[in-house]
Write a protein that holds these residues in place. Sequence first.
Motif, PDB file in Angstrom:
ATOM      1  N   GLU A  19       0.817  -1.213   0.000  1.00 54.06           N
ATOM      2  CA  GLU A  19       0.000   0.000   0.000  1.00 54.06           C
ATOM      3  C   GLU A  19       0.856   1.271   0.000  1.00 54.06           C
ATOM      4  O   GLU A  19       0.351   2.355  -0.293  1.00 54.06           O
ATOM      5  N   LEU A  20       2.117   1.122   0.322  1.00 59.94           N
ATOM      6  CA  LEU A  20       2.990   2.291   0.411  1.00 59.94           C
ATOM      7  C   LEU A  20       3.305   2.851  -0.978  1.00 59.94           C
ATOM      8  O   LEU A  20       3.346   2.114  -1.974  1.00 59.94           O
ATOM      9  N   SER A  21       3.540   4.147  -1.016  1.00 51.78           N
ATOM     10  CA  SER A  21       3.974   4.785  -2.255  1.00 51.78           C
ATOM     11  C   SER A  21       5.400   4.329  -2.563  1.00 51.78           C
ATOM     12  O   SER A  21       6.107   3.832  -1.668  1.00 51.78           O
ATOM     13  N   PRO A  22       5.854   4.473  -3.815  1.00 51.02           N
ATOM     14  CA  PRO A  22       7.218   4.036  -4.159  1.00 51.02           C
ATOM     15  C   PRO A  22       8.296   4.630  -3.267  1.00 51.02           C
ATOM     16  O   PRO A  22       9.220   3.931  -2.840  1.00 51.02           O
ATOM     17  N   VAL A  23       8.188   5.933  -2.958  1.00 52.05           N
ATOM     18  CA  VAL A  23       9.223   6.557  -2.131  1.00 52.05           C
ATOM     19  C   VAL A  23       9.127   6.074  -0.689  1.00 52.05           C
ATOM     20  O   VAL A  23      10.146   5.905  -0.007  1.00 52.05           O
ATOM     21  N   ALA A  24       7.916   5.786  -0.203  1.00 53.40           N
ATOM     22  CA  ALA A  24       7.754   5.258   1.154  1.00 53.40           C
ATOM     23  C   ALA A  24       8.342   3.846   1.240  1.00 53.40           C
ATOM     24  O   ALA A  24       8.987   3.484   2.235  1.00 53.40           O
ATOM     25  N   LYS A  25       8.136   3.045   0.191  1.00 50.13           N
ATOM     26  CA  LYS A  25       8.750   1.714   0.147  1.00 50.13           C
ATOM     27  C   LYS A  25      10.266   1.822   0.181  1.00 50.13           C
ATOM     28  O   LYS A  25      10.949   1.065   0.880  1.00 50.13           O
ATOM     29  N   GLU A  26      10.794   2.781  -0.577  1.00 52.38           N
ATOM     30  CA  GLU A  26      12.246   2.963  -0.637  1.00 52.38           C
ATOM     31  C   GLU A  26      12.805   3.347   0.722  1.00 52.38           C
ATOM     32  O   GLU A  26      13.828   2.805   1.165  1.00 52.38           O
ATOM     33  N   VAL A  27      12.139   4.279   1.406  1.00 52.23           N
ATOM     34  CA  VAL A  27      12.590   4.708   2.732  1.00 52.23           C
ATOM     35  C   VAL A  27      12.512   3.550   3.722  1.00 52.23           C
ATOM     36  O   VAL A  27      13.437   3.325   4.517  1.00 52.23           O
ATOM     37  N   PHE A  28      11.415   2.804   3.670  1.00 55.28           N
ATOM     38  CA  PHE A  28      11.266   1.654   4.576  1.00 55.28           C
ATOM     39  C   PHE A  28      12.336   0.603   4.295  1.00 55.28           C
ATOM     40  O   PHE A  28      12.953   0.069   5.221  1.00 55.28           O
ATOM     41  N   TYR A  80      14.135  15.464  -2.740  1.00 58.24           N
ATOM     42  CA  TYR A  80      13.570  16.801  -2.621  1.00 58.24           C
ATOM     43  C   TYR A  80      12.474  16.754  -1.554  1.00 58.24           C
ATOM     44  O   TYR A  80      11.896  15.684  -1.283  1.00 58.24           O
ATOM     45  N   GLU A  81      12.191  17.896  -0.949  1.00 47.68           N
ATOM     46  CA  GLU A  81      11.182  17.927   0.111  1.00 47.68           C
ATOM     47  C   GLU A  81       9.824  17.439  -0.389  1.00 47.68           C
ATOM     48  O   GLU A  81       9.061  16.826   0.357  1.00 47.68           O
ATOM     49  N   SER A  82       9.535  17.706  -1.656  1.00 45.75           N
ATOM     50  CA  SER A  82       8.257  17.279  -2.225  1.00 45.75           C
ATOM     51  C   SER A  82       8.151  15.761  -2.334  1.00 45.75           C
ATOM     52  O   SER A  82       7.062  15.215  -2.541  1.00 45.75           O
ATOM     53  N   GLU A  83       9.274  15.055  -2.188  1.00 50.42           N
ATOM     54  CA  GLU A  83       9.287  13.597  -2.306  1.00 50.42           C
ATOM     55  C   GLU A  83       9.156  12.891  -0.955  1.00 50.42           C
ATOM     56  O   GLU A  83       9.090  11.659  -0.915  1.00 50.42           O
ATOM     57  N   ILE A  84       9.122  13.646   0.125  1.00 48.60           N
ATOM     58  CA  ILE A  84       8.984  13.028   1.448  1.00 48.60           C
ATOM     59  C   ILE A  84       7.676  12.231   1.480  1.00 48.60           C
ATOM     60  O   ILE A  84       6.614  12.747   1.145  1.00 48.60           O
ATOM     61  N   PRO A  85       7.720  10.958   1.880  1.00 53.40           N
ATOM     62  CA  PRO A  85       6.500  10.134   1.860  1.00 53.40           C
ATOM     63  C   PRO A  85       5.414  10.657   2.794  1.00 53.40           C
ATOM     64  O   PRO A  85       5.679  10.941   3.968  1.00 53.40           O
ATOM     65  N   ASP A  86       4.205  10.756   2.260  1.00 50.83           N
ATOM     66  CA  ASP A  86       3.078  11.256   3.051  1.00 50.83           C
ATOM     67  C   ASP A  86       2.659  10.267   4.129  1.00 50.83           C
ATOM     68  O   ASP A  86       1.976  10.653   5.098  1.00 50.83           O
ATOM     69  N   GLU A  87       3.027   9.003   3.966  1.00 50.00           N
ATOM     70  CA  GLU A  87       2.602   7.997   4.932  1.00 50.00           C
ATOM     71  C   GLU A  87       3.259   8.187   6.298  1.00 50.00           C
ATOM     72  O   GLU A  87       2.719   7.725   7.318  1.00 50.00           O
TER      73      GLU A  87
END
Length: 252
Positions: free
Chosen positions: A81-90, A117-124
Motif C-alpha cells: 500500500e505504500l507509495s514508491p518513495v515510502a517503500k524505498e525509505v522503509f 527533494y522535500e516534495s518527495e517526502i513520503p506522506d505515509e
Amino acid sequence: MSMKADIKQSNLLTVHSLIRIALALALIGLIFYYPGAISSPYSDTGLAGYYDNQIVEQADDIDSIDHYAVTDETSVYQYNELSPVAKEVFDKTRSAVGDSFTIVLCHEWTLTCDKYYESEIPDEFQYGIVGNNVDKNELYTVVEYGGEAYVLQTGALGPIAGWDLSGLPLVISSSLMVLLVSGVLVHNAIKPPEQIGNGFAAWDIGAALLVGTFALAVPYLHMWDILSVHWSRRLITGAVALGVPAYYFRLR
C-alpha cells in the motif's frame, strides 16, 4: 596606421571595461542573491533527527507488538500500500546498520538531486521533533511486510542539537574573496591595466570567470564526491588571497 591602432586599442579597452563591470555585478549577485553559490546542495533543518527513520520493533504480527507507543490510532500499512518513495525509505531503514536511516534533502534550487527533494517526502510517515512540531504518538507507523510487523519511528523524540556555526567564518571569508575579485574588476574597469608588462591580457576577466564558475559548481562537486563544500571554500579563500596580490605585483 597609428591612429587605427589607437582606435583599436581604445575599443578593446572599452570592451574589457564593459565585460569587467558585467562580471563584477554577476559575482556580487551570485553572493548576495543566489543561495547555491559556494554552498552545500543539502538542506539542514538545524535540528538533528528531524528526518530520521528507525525500526524500533519487529514482531510476528500486529497483535504481537508490545511497543508502548503503538495504539489503535497508530497508522498501519501493508507494504504494497505504500507509495514508491515510502517503500524505498522503509527498505533503506530495514536494511541499514542499526535499522536506522536518515532522509537527506536537496535544496530546491539544485538542478539535480542524488538524495530527496522535500516534495518527495513520503506522506505515509510523519517527520519532525516532539515538542517542536509533532506529538510523540504521531511519529510511529506500523508496516506489515513479509508476514511480519515492523514498528517504524520517524523524526525525533526531542531536540538533539542546534545549528552548527563552526563553519561560518569560512563561509564569510570565501564570500568576501569572491567580492574581492569583483573589486579588482571594478578597479580595472575604472583604471585599465597598462599595456606594458600586460599586453592587455585580461587576466582578471579570466580569473573572475573561473571563480564564478567554480562557485556555481561547488554544490555539485560536493554532491558527486569530487570536492567537499568545506574544501571548496578553503580553496577559493586561499587562491584569491594569494592570487590578488600576485596579480597586482606581477601581472598588472
